[in-house]
Write an enzyme that holds these catalytic residues in place. Structure first.
Site, PDB file in Angstrom:
ATOM      1  N   CYS A  65       0.803  -1.225   0.000  1.00 14.16           N
ATOM      2  CA  CYS A  65       0.000   0.000   0.000  1.00 14.16           C
ATOM      3  C   CYS A  65       0.837   1.277   0.000  1.00 14.16           C
ATOM      4  O   CYS A  65       0.312   2.357  -0.245  1.00 14.16           O
ATOM      5  CB  CYS A  65      -0.948  -0.014   1.195  1.00 14.16           C
ATOM      6  SG  CYS A  65      -2.003  -1.492   1.263  1.00 14.16           S
ATOM      7  N   HIS A 122      -3.469   6.702   1.723  1.00 12.47           N
ATOM      8  CA  HIS A 122      -3.863   5.388   1.235  1.00 12.47           C
ATOM      9  C   HIS A 122      -5.267   5.073   1.731  1.00 12.47           C
ATOM     10  O   HIS A 122      -5.582   5.239   2.909  1.00 12.47           O
ATOM     11  CB  HIS A 122      -2.869   4.339   1.731  1.00 12.47           C
ATOM     12  CG  HIS A 122      -3.370   2.943   1.639  1.00 12.47           C
ATOM     13  ND1 HIS A 122      -3.843   2.413   0.460  1.00 12.47           N
ATOM     14  CD2 HIS A 122      -3.505   1.968   2.591  1.00 12.47           C
ATOM     15  CE1 HIS A 122      -4.237   1.165   0.682  1.00 12.47           C
ATOM     16  NE2 HIS A 122      -4.038   0.881   1.952  1.00 12.47           N
ATOM     17  N   ASN A 169     -10.146  -0.949  -0.378  1.00 13.80           N
ATOM     18  CA  ASN A 169      -8.693  -0.847  -0.315  1.00 13.80           C
ATOM     19  C   ASN A 169      -8.107  -1.493  -1.563  1.00 13.80           C
ATOM     20  O   ASN A 169      -8.112  -2.711  -1.702  1.00 13.80           O
ATOM     21  CB  ASN A 169      -8.199  -1.556   0.954  1.00 13.80           C
ATOM     22  CG  ASN A 169      -6.695  -1.478   1.130  1.00 13.80           C
ATOM     23  OD1 ASN A 169      -5.952  -1.202   0.197  1.00 13.80           O
ATOM     24  ND2 ASN A 169      -6.230  -1.733   2.341  1.00 13.80           N
TER      25      ASN A 169
END
Length: 335
Positions: free
Chosen positions: A118, A260, A290
């Protein structure tokens, strides 16, 4: 860093791509014990896009995002000097950047992968800016793309509700030093906690050949959600503060906070610790979940398309996740 650069670096275009298949929380609740209300309250996610076509991979999404970025910049693929692909779900364990190079026709470009989950897109920005600022390259294509749905245990409620697939790409270009848009960065790693979020390789316990060789396979994604949350809300604000201090800016100078897209609670908690108003948070988490390395460029592209970001805006970008890695890059939007 400012005094040593030979030339400036800036982002001149963004592109993004997501799969067609959209799975909402109600559909997720048909395979694990959960509900739309439970997921939204704890994560902010309402739906996610999943790559499900036969013979489709992260390369296809990265290709679409890259071509959009190239078209926006009115740039031919042969003008690209370097391609950096940030992904943790390559189509080939040896890397997928070279496949993207061939698919878009950027035959003059060097191409390599970065594996930083990420945090990958932040590391891609920083890496590309170093190549540009030291005079090595002029035009660099950076891509954040992941299809973690391929590594999810769809019977595990802790993870299957969170992740989606997507890709985002950006063209970074050399410019005059006075127009440099990559103002500063700050990067960190804590490998002692790598087991908190991982896709581990497990060997078989028995050997089935005369050479006594052991082979295994990669497991499903596993995550300690509470520990990752505590890590993010403590380390990310500190990284941002350190980066801003280094370039003599404060939280008051920040126009946009782009984190993120992991969990809406994390986004809000980081903004609160920095005394940055929630209205400055860029978030599209509810629509995509995500998407790992893709989440930052996806959200940036959407914010640009909606005209949220204007020229000279200061954008703080922070990634955090598996490794554990985290980092910040501060940019001034120049387009």
């Amino acid at each position: 860093m400012k005094s040593s650069i030979m030339q400036g670096a800036r982002i001149i275009s963004i592109g993004s791509a997501v799969p067609d298949l959209c799975i909402n929380n109600t559909e997720i609740s048909q395979i694990v014990e959960t509900s739309d209300e439970w997921i939204v309250n704890r994560t902010g996610i309402k739906e996610r896009r999943i790559l499900n076509g036969i013979n489709q991979s992260v390369v296809d999404l990265a290709y679409s995002a890259s071509m959009e970025a190239l078209n926006k910049a009115k740039m031919h693929p042969l003008e690209i000097d370097l391609i950096i692909l940030a992904t943790s779900s390559p189509n080939d364990l040896f890397g997928s950047a070279s496949q993207i190079q061939a698919k878009i026709g950027a035959y003059k470009a060097v191409a390599f992968d970065i594996t930083a989950a990420c945090s990958g897109f932040v590391l891609a920005i920083v890496t590309a800016s170093q190549f540009i600022q030291n005079g090595s390259y002029k035009n660099i294509l950076i891509i954040g793309a992941d299809v973690l749905s391929k590594w999810i245990d769809w019977s595990d409620r802790k993870t299957c509700i969170l992740f989606g697939d997507g890709a985002g790409a950006a063209i970074m270009q050399a410019c005059h030093k006075k127009d440099n848009a990559i103002l500063g960065f700050q990067l960190n790693t804590d490998g002692t906690k790598s087991n908190q979020l991982s896709i581990t390789y497990k060997e078989n316990t028995d050997s089935h050949n005369t050479l006594k060789l052991f082979q295994g396979k990669f497991q499903y994604l596993s995550m300690n959600g509470q520990e990752v949350y505590k890590f993010a809300v403590s380390k990310v604000p500190a990284s941002i503060k350190k980066c801003l201090n280094a370039i003599q800016l404060s939280a008051k100078d920040v126009n946009w906070l782009l984190l993120h897209q992991a969990n809406q609670r994390i986004l809000n908690a980081v903004a609160q610790r920095l005394s940055i108003d929630n209205c400055k948070i860029i978030s599209n988490l509810s629509k995509y979940g995500n998407t790992s390395a893709a989440s930052i460029p996806l959200a940036l592209d959407e914010a640009l398309k909606s005209n949220k970001i204007i020229k000279e805006d200061i954008i703080v970008i922070s990634g955090f996740g598996a490794g554990l890695t985290w980092g910040t890059v501060v940019i001034k939007w120049k387009c």
